[in-house]
Every structure is written in structure tokens, then in C-alpha cells.
Scaffold this active site. Structure first.
Site, short mmCIF file in Angstrom:
data_model
loop_
_atom_site.label_atom_id
_atom_site.label_comp_id
_atom_site.label_asym_id
_atom_site.label_seq_id
_atom_site.Cartn_x
_atom_site.Cartn_y
_atom_site.Cartn_z
N GLU A 1 60.71 51.72 -7.95
CA GLU A 1 60.25 50.20 -7.38
C GLU A 1 59.35 49.65 -8.99
O GLU A 1 59.99 48.48 -9.51
CB GLU A 1 58.49 50.00 -6.63
CG GLU A 1 58.75 48.73 -6.17
CD GLU A 1 57.35 48.46 -4.90
OE1 GLU A 1 57.31 49.34 -4.66
OE2 GLU A 1 56.51 46.90 -5.18
N ARG B 1 46.81 46.77 -0.25
CA ARG B 1 47.59 47.46 1.22
C ARG B 1 47.10 48.07 1.50
O ARG B 1 46.53 48.45 2.63
CB ARG B 1 48.65 47.52 0.90
CG ARG B 1 49.26 47.68 2.38
CD ARG B 1 50.95 48.29 1.94
NE ARG B 1 52.35 47.30 1.93
CZ ARG B 1 52.08 46.74 3.42
NH1 ARG B 1 51.62 46.24 3.95
NH2 ARG B 1 53.41 45.77 2.54
N THR C 1 52.67 41.61 0.34
CA THR C 1 51.27 41.19 1.01
C THR C 1 51.06 40.01 -1.01
O THR C 1 50.04 39.21 -0.65
CB THR C 1 49.78 42.24 0.95
OG1 THR C 1 49.85 42.56 -0.90
CG2 THR C 1 50.35 42.83 0.99
N ALA D 1 58.60 47.24 0.29
CA ALA D 1 58.03 46.74 1.49
C ALA D 1 58.27 46.75 2.68
O ALA D 1 58.55 45.66 4.07
CB ALA D 1 57.12 45.35 1.23
N GLU E 1 59.07 51.88 5.97
CA GLU E 1 57.75 52.67 5.73
C GLU E 1 56.67 52.93 7.15
O GLU E 1 56.07 54.50 6.51
CB GLU E 1 57.28 51.94 4.96
CG GLU E 1 57.33 52.10 3.18
CD GLU E 1 56.68 50.55 3.29
OE1 GLU E 1 57.18 49.64 3.11
OE2 GLU E 1 55.90 51.03 1.82
N1 MTE Z 1 64.61 56.13 2.60
C1 MTE Z 1 65.68 56.92 1.94
N2 MTE Z 1 67.00 57.95 2.87
N3 MTE Z 1 65.33 56.85 0.99
C2 MTE Z 1 64.84 55.99 -0.06
O1 MTE Z 1 64.20 56.40 -0.71
N4 MTE Z 1 62.27 54.98 0.93
C3 MTE Z 1 61.96 54.11 1.46
C4 MTE Z 1 62.24 53.94 3.07
N5 MTE Z 1 63.40 54.36 3.75
C5 MTE Z 1 63.93 55.27 0.80
C6 MTE Z 1 64.11 55.28 2.56
C7 MTE Z 1 60.69 53.23 1.47
S1 MTE Z 1 59.51 53.58 0.88
C8 MTE Z 1 60.89 52.09 1.83
S2 MTE Z 1 60.03 50.36 1.08
C9 MTE Z 1 62.49 51.14 2.64
O2 MTE Z 1 62.53 52.47 2.43
C10 MTE Z 1 63.37 50.05 1.91
O3 MTE Z 1 64.01 50.37 2.49
P1 MTE Z 1 64.37 48.68 3.33
O4 MTE Z 1 63.56 48.02 3.24
O5 MTE Z 1 65.93 48.98 3.58
O6 MTE Z 1 63.93 49.49 4.79
N1 LUZ Z 2 55.26 46.30 -2.90
C1 LUZ Z 2 54.75 45.56 -3.64
C2 LUZ Z 2 55.13 47.10 -1.63
O1 LUZ Z 2 54.67 44.77 -4.08
N2 LUZ Z 2 54.11 45.46 -2.39
C3 LUZ Z 2 53.25 45.29 -0.92
O2 LUZ Z 2 52.93 45.39 -0.51
C4 LUZ Z 2 54.26 46.17 -0.74
N3 LUZ Z 2 54.45 47.44 0.52
C5 LUZ Z 2 54.87 48.04 1.07
C6 LUZ Z 2 55.71 48.90 -0.11
N4 LUZ Z 2 55.73 48.01 -1.36
MO1 MOS Z 3 58.99 51.50 -0.39
S1 MOS Z 3 56.85 51.73 -1.03
O1 MOS Z 3 57.84 49.47 -0.16
O2 MOS Z 3 59.51 51.52 -1.74
#
Ligand code: MTE
Ligand code: LUZ
Ligand code: MOS
Length: 749
Positions: free
Chosen positions: A226, A304, A434, A503, A707
């Protein structure tokens, strides 16, 4: 799983960063890093390294044309250290050579002198010294001080949770290709193309329009890309910009584990007060976040933690304070749950301890205090469409809590050296960034003359299936076959100013942006159809399953002929879409607001078996009732629940970061850092998704999934405790994750 990427993955045909064919003249970069956790750089001499075989250049801070600054929220992090080093593995110089092996060989010719300073590794020590990134923050509801007097029991304790390596399959990688007139294209394995663009422009002293970022897909990110994919892309960009040749930078596993940040370790103190019936009246908690040597996303993650300090419960009196503590470790960063899991582990520990004191089952306290409609969170928001109770009840009805716990008792009565344990884990997770500003997304949709469709968004595919969901939204909105749609790379020249894919909101927000763009094109197509039939109103035109209907009757126009007609009439077949989550805000001066579009709920129940001779354990089963709204794809969502759960179990049980007193990470490879595998996975995982659970706050009534399921893993800690207590009822509970077999054994004997 019917994700359209899967056939490519299975055949090894999907293109990850390192699979992009090498452009003409490609050079390779390797990163020379600090051997000391804290110190002053006295001398850095790379002259000899510059003459090493195959070496083209060695770059240091002095070579940076723009700012030597990669900090996102707070500008406290250099790309290449110039004066001080703050952690082992901090980048100091970049060696560019004909091969990566030759680049690394030149490290020994770099002369570096550092005057060491004492490192601080512990967040509580940093807190005492006042080494905070921002002033401590406090969320409060009701009046804890007044409430203690009304409590029948009060218990206090300390909770520690360890960090966690992301262990994405694809390590951090970037490739930079110079383009004409001082422009540059960066291929980056990033969750945040716009952040890479912004920071690379800053480092290179360029306007953002000269920096193009392109992302096909990631071999996993989990939050680790990220913010922390940016530096590597900037380094490759710096080298390519100066040398005017393409440069690739790919970390190997050990480099990645040593240099990059992980989930934040936390140390926390709690105090909880309850009535004898298990009603929680007051909760006070202080979180000490080990933030590492630079801010990175720590302040947002801390926030968070505060948002999720009461998990899925209503507590009328709360005081939660939290501090970001600078230490001399690689800056800790986003990881699935983003500080939420750390908060929930503390409260579940408090409930566990209170249950013991009250002689109640923890699940009695959990159920009694579950959130109900319109209950208020400490941050002022009220719960809407609360499904905490529903998830609990459906889990109970389907999986029979009483029977699970009874079977555990029966087993334990009959077995001496094996003990079983069980626990329930409810979750509640807020969906939205957030930081309100980040809740925006864009899309660009093209319909081509043959009826095929190209969709671009700000979302990054990293295995979570967001491209499949986006494809589904486009197919559904146009009512055409999914085969007609292609989801393009995530590219900053097609969709600009995007938020990170994070997020859990990428599908929510980018899906909405796609829907908006599709609606725009659909309206134009309907107008073309109405004109075609000389019909006065588009309201009577409908496209269904690739056919055009007029006043409910099928016509001879198909999707393809309609698109063609529209093109011949010079109608715009492209549209941009934009979405900003409505109604979210947060006022940090009073720490109140409505930061989330909605919440995700769920309940898991799990059973474990402990080998009391060895301290090892099996997770027999995890049963889950989860609220996924009206899922855009149940198979993908099931995969997310299973994957999140297993990652949570890894964090709670076996993944242990061990540092030596000098701040060096000792568990920096697959031999010493253990992630869950098939053998440590639960034997059975049942996932039940709530039915009739539409969500009015997200695209096509779906819910975010990425998440929240991670936090089910927390329950395993308490199921194990339940089993450990069955062997040693006399011993004090302790809350210090991961609960490795070593710690279990120490407890048992
Ligand atoms: N699933 C896979 N296979 N690989 C990933 O890197 N990242 C997770 C989740 N699931 C991830 C995953 C995280 S930290 C987040 S925030 C969400 O996927 C982001 O994708 P979305 O917003 O499309 O759910
Ligand atoms: N990233 C971010 C995040 O910048 N703000 C958020 O609130 C958040 N929450 C979950 C995962 N990544
Ligand atoms: Mo997920 S920790 O919001 O990349």
C-alpha cells in the site's frame, strides 16, 4: 474458483512484474542497506564499487534530482539515507549493474562508516522517552471514571501481539523505462499507483504527468504494497532517469523480509468492568504501537485501532488511548485489518480474563454485549443494519455452540494427554478509508465497434478477485456476456488520482465508478435505439441479455448492431465514471463522526486439539456465519474468508518475528519464519453467508470482504487457551501472541 485469472495462473501464463519481457538494454539494481539499527553516517565512499565488474553506477542521496523524501502522510523518510540510519535494512545506496549478481557483488567495495547510537526496539520504552510520531490520541464514550463504581468486578491486564510478515508470493518489484522528453514509465507491484506516481515525481523533480505508472496484477499485497512498494519504484525510476536505460529492481525473499515493514506489534494495557451477569459497563485501554523508524501509515493504522477497540460489542463507557512509538525497526505498515486486529485481540483478552473471574463462559459475555441496531460506537457513529446478532444466531443454529462445547468437555474428561478447546469469535469491521478524502474512485469504459468492452479503474488486482467483480458489474449493467469484457491494467494515464486498493473498498468504490460510466454509455445507446425506432422516449428501451427491447418486446437490434449503429451516428462510446462515498466524515478535533459507509459482521466458532506432551496443536474446525451482503461472487468471497482466516490464524499462532538486541531480524527467511501451510490449516472450514442480506451502501447490494475475515483467526488463541486450561486449570492466563507451541509448552509445565 471461476476467477478469469485462474486459467492463466494454472498454466503459468499470467504476467507478474518479473515476467515482463526485458526491454532493450535492461540493467539491474540492488539496494545496499544499513547494517546498524541506529547511527550516524560518518563516511560513504562508493568509488571502488563504481569500478567493480559489470557495475554501471552507484547512486546515493546526492544523486537525487528532486527531494530525498518518500513519506506519505508525514515526511519523515528518506529514499536513501544520507546522515543518519534508523534501522537495519534501511536503503543507503543503489548499485546498478549488468546483472543483479554483479550489482550485489559490488556491495563489499562500498566503504561505510557509522557511529552507532543505542537502538530503541520496544514501544513502551520509546513512549517513556517521548519518541512519538504524533501526540497520543484518545477516543471516549460515557464516563469510565464514574462507571467503575457500578461494576461488580473489574479486571486488568496486559496484552502483547507480535508483528507479521506479509509474505506475498511476489516480492517487491519495479521496472522503470525512460520515455521521450524526460518522461518515465514505471511498472510497479504496488497497491497504490497514484502514490508511486506522486512520490516518484517528487523524487525526480518532475511534474506528475511525466510519470506513468502501470500495474497488471500483484502476486499478493495484503497491505505490504500500500505504501511500501513506492521506494523500490522510485529507486528504479531514479536509476533509469539518470542512466537513460531501463532498470529493474526486484528484491529476493530475504532482502524483502529484512528491508520492508510488517504488521505493527502492539503492547497494550486494559481494564474492564462488568456486572455479575456479564454486562460490560466500562472499558479502558492504552495501546502502544511499535511504529518502527518512520511514520509510513502508522498514524492511520493507530486510528483504526481506536475505531475497532470495542469490536462487535456495545460498551457504554469507554476510554481508549493510543500512541505511535518510534523504534529502530523497519517502518511497520498496513496489513489486512490495518490495526483493527490488534485492538480486537485486546478486548477479547479482557473478556476472557473477566469470564474467568466471573466464572462465566466467555461466550456468555460476548453474546450479552453484542451490538444492536442504533448502538453508538466510541467514535460517535451509530450502527445501521446491524447484523451482529444475526450472524451469532445463524452460526449457533447451524453449528450448535452448546454441542461443540459439550463435546469438548466430554473429550477432555476422557483424555489425559490430549485436550480440546473451543471459542467463539464475533467480528465487526468498518468499511471506508478512515481518512475521508481517500474514499473516491474512478473508471474509464470504452465500448468498441465490435461490441467488446475495455474497462479501466483505479483498482489493483492482487489475487482478491477485484477484476472479476468489476467485470461482473460492467456485464450486469450493460446486460451483456462476460466474455465481451476485458479489465485493463491499472494505469495512471487512464484513471488518475486514485486511492490505494486497500481498506477492503476497492470493489465497492471502483465498482460504483464503473457502474456510473456504464450507465452513461447505456443512456446514449438507449437514445440511439429510440432514434432508430423513431420512438419518443428512452424509458421504453431496455437492453437485456444482449438484445434490445422496446416497450417490453424484443426487437431485431442486438448489443452489437446497436453499438454499430451508434458508432455510425457518431455517438461517444466511451465514458468516465467517478464515485465518492457519500455521507462519510470524521472530526479529529472531537474524535467523533461517521467515518464508515457501513460495517461488516460475522461470527466464527472453532475447535482445536492440543497435544499436551508436545505443546503442538491441530485446528479441527472453524465454522463461520458471515455477512457478505449480496455477493458479487460467492466463490471469490469464500476464498477471501478462507484466506483471511488462515492468515489470521498464522498471526495468532505461528508467525513470529524475532529480533536480536541489536535490532536485527533473525527470522528473515522461509526456514525461520513459518507461515501456515496445508498441515496447519483447519481440517474443516465451513462458511455460511447470510441470505437476504442486501447492503444498500455498496455496489449491487454487495459488501466488502477483503479484511474482516482475518479477525476470525483471533478466536483460535482463545480456543487454544480453553484446551490449555483443561490441562492446567491452576495457571494464570497470559495474552502474548503468537501462541507458539513453545509458549504452550511453557504454560503446560
Ligand atoms: N487477497 C489476496 N489474494 N491477496 C491480497 O493481497 N489483500 C487483502 C484482501 N485480500 C489481498 C487479498 C487486503 S489487505 C485488502 S485491503 C483487500 O484484499 C483489498 O482488496 P479489495 O478492496 O478489492 O477487497
Ligand atoms: N488504508 C488507509 C487502509 O489509508 N486507510 C484506512 O482506513 C485503511 N483501512 C484498512 C486498510 N488500509
Ligand atoms: Mo489492505 S491492509 O487495506 O491493503
Amino acid at each position: 474458483m471461476k476467477n478469469f485469472d485462474i486459467p492463466l495462473h494454472v498454466r503459468g501464463e499470467s504476467v507478474f512484474l518479473d515476467d515482463i519481457p526485458a526491454p532493450e538494454g535492461l540493467l539491474y539494481a540492488a539496494v545496499f542497506t544499513s547494517p546498524a539499527a541506529h547511527g550516524k553516517i560518518e563516511r560513504l565512499d562508493a568509488e571502488k564499487a563504481r569500478r567493480s565488474p559489470g557495475v554501471i553506477a552507484v547512486l546515493t542521496a546526492a544523486d537525487i534530482p528532486g527531494q530525498n523524501q518518500v513519506g506519505g502522510i508525514i515526511q519523515d523518510e528518506t529514499l536513501l539515507a544520507a546522515e543518519h540510519v534508523k534501522y537495519i535494512g534501511e536503503p543507503i545506496a543503489l548499485v546498478i549493474a549488468e546483472t543483479k549478481t554483479l550489482a550485489k557483488k559490488a556491495f563489499k567495495d562500498i566503504q561505510l562508516e557509522i557511529t552507532p547510537l543505542p537502538p530503541v526496539l520496544d514501544p513502551r520504552e520509546a513512549f517513556k522517552k517521548g519518541n512519538l510520531i504524533i501526540p497520543q490520541r484518545t477516543f471516549a464514550l460515557g464516563d469510565v471514571t464514574a462507571a467503575w463504581g457500578q461494576c461488580d468486578v473489574i479486571v486488568e491486564g496486559r496484552v502483547d501481539s507480535g508483528g507479521q510478515e506479509h509474505f506475498y508470493m511476489e516480492t517487491q518489484s519495479a521496472m522503470a523505462v525512460p520515455a521521450e522528453n524526460k518522461s518515465i514509465t514505471l511498472y510497479s507491484s504496488t497497491q497504490s499507483p497514484t502514490a508511486v506516481q506522486r512520490i516518484a515525481a517528487r523524487v525526480l523533480g518532475l511534474p506528475m504527468h511525466k510519470v506513468e505508472i502501470d500495474v497488471r496484477r500483484l502476486g499478493g499485497g495484503f497491505g505490504g504494497k500500500e505504501d511500501q512498494a513506492t521506494s523500490w519504484a522510485c529507486m528504479a525510476g531514479l536509476a533509469a532517469f539518470i542512466l537513460k536505460r531501463p532498470v529493474k529492481l526486484t528484491l529476493d525473499r530475504r532482502e524483502d523480509m529484512m528491508m520492508t515493514g510488517k504488521r505493527h506489534p502492539y503492547s497494550s494495557d486494559f481494564k474492564i468492568g462488568l456486572k455479575t451477569d456479564g454486562t460490560i459497563l466500562a472499558y479502558e485501554v492504552a495501546f502502544y504501537q511499535n511504529s518502527g523508524a518512520a511514520a509510513d501509515l502508522s498514524t492511520a493504522i493507530l486510528e483504526r485501532t481506536l475505531f475497532h477497540c470495542t469490536n462487535a460489542y456495545y460498551i457504554p463507557n469507554v476510554k481508549a488511548s493510543a500512541a505511535c512509538c518510534y523504534t529502530n525497526l523497519a517502518p511497520f505498515t498496513a496489513f489486512r485489518g490495518f490495526g483493527g486486529p490488534q485492538a480486537m485481540f485486546v478486548l477479547e483478552s479482557a473478556i476472557q480474563k473477566a469470564a474467568e473471574k466471573l466464572n462465566l463462559q466467555p461466550r456468555v459475555i460476548q453474546q450479552k454485549n453484542l451490538l444492536k441496531e442504533n448502538d453508538t460506537f466510541p467514535y460517535g457513529m451509530q450502527v445501521e443494519n446491524c447484523r451482529a446478532g444475526r450472524c451469532w444466531q445463524e452460526a449457533d443454529q447451524l453449528y450448535h455452540f452448546e454441542k461443540i462445547f459439550k463435546d469438548v468437555e466430554t473429550f477432555n474428561a476422557a483424555n489425559k494427554l490430549k485436550k480440546k478447546g473451543a471459542a467463539v469469535m464475533p467480528i465487526c469491521f468498518g468499511i471506508s478509508f478512515t481518512n475521508t478524502m481517500l474514499n473516491q474512485a474512478g473508471a474509464l469504459v470504452h465500448v468498441y465497434t465490435d461490441g467488446s468492452v475495455g474497462v479501466s479503474t483505479g483498482a489493483v488486482e492482487m489475487g482478491q478477485g477485484v477484476n472479476m467483480k468489476i467485470l461482473r458489474v460492467a456485464a450486469h449493467t450493460f446486460s451483456i456476456n462476460e466474455e465481451r469484457i476485458k479489465v485493463e491494467t491499472t494505469n495512471t494515464t487512464r484513471v488518475a488520482n486514485t486511492s490505494p486498493t486497500a481498506a477492503s473498498s476497492a470493489a465497492d468504490m471502483n465498482g460504483k465508478a464503473v457502474e456510473t460510466a456504464c450507465f452513461t454509455i447505456l443512456e446514449r445507446l438507449k437514445q440511439a435505439a429510440a432514434d432508430h425506432f423513431n420512438h419518443p422516449s428512452t424509458a421504453d428501451v431496455e437492453i437485456k441479455d444482449e438484445r434490445v427491447y422496446l416497450c417490453g418486446k424484443v426487437t431485431d437490434l442486438t448489443w452489437v448492431t446497436l453499438v454499430n449503429n451508434a458508432y455510425l451516428k457518431r455517438i461517444n462510446l466511451s465514458a468516465q465514471g467517478f464515485y465518492a462515498t457519500p455521507g462519510v466524515y470524521f472530526d479529529r478535533t472531537i474524535e467523533k463522526g461517521k467515518p464508515f459507509a457501513y460495517h461488516v459482521f460475522g461470527t466464527a466458532v472453532m475447535e482445536v486439539t492440543l497435544d499436551c506432551l508436545r505443546g503442538t496443536y491441530d485446528i479441527d474446525a472453524v465454522h463461520i456465519a458471515h455477512d457478505a451482503g449480496r455477493s458479487l461472487d460467492y466463490l471469490i468471497d469464500r476464498g477471501q474468508v478462507e484466506g483471511g482466516l488462515l492468515q489470521g490464524i498464522g498471526w495468532m499462532t505461528m508467525e513470529e518475528l524475532i529480533y536480536n538486541p541489536e535490532g536485527k531480524l533473525l527470522t528473515d527467511n522461509t526456514g525461520t519464519y513459518k507461515v501456515p501451510d496445508m498441515k496447519s490449516a483447519p481440517r474443516v472450514v465451513n462458511v455460511h453467508f447470510l441470505e437476504d442480506a442486501d447492503n444498500p451502501r455498496a455496489v449491487l447490494s454487495s459488501k466488502a470482504i477483503g479484511e474482516p475475515p482475518f479477525m476470525y483467526g483471533i478466536g483460535v488463541y482463545f480456543a487454544l487457551f480453553n484446551a490449555m486450561k483443561a490441562f492446567r486449570a491452576d495457571k494464570e492466563l497470559f495474552f502474548d501472541s503468537p501462541l507458539t507451541p513453545k509458549k504452550v509448552l511453557n504454560f503446560l509445565y
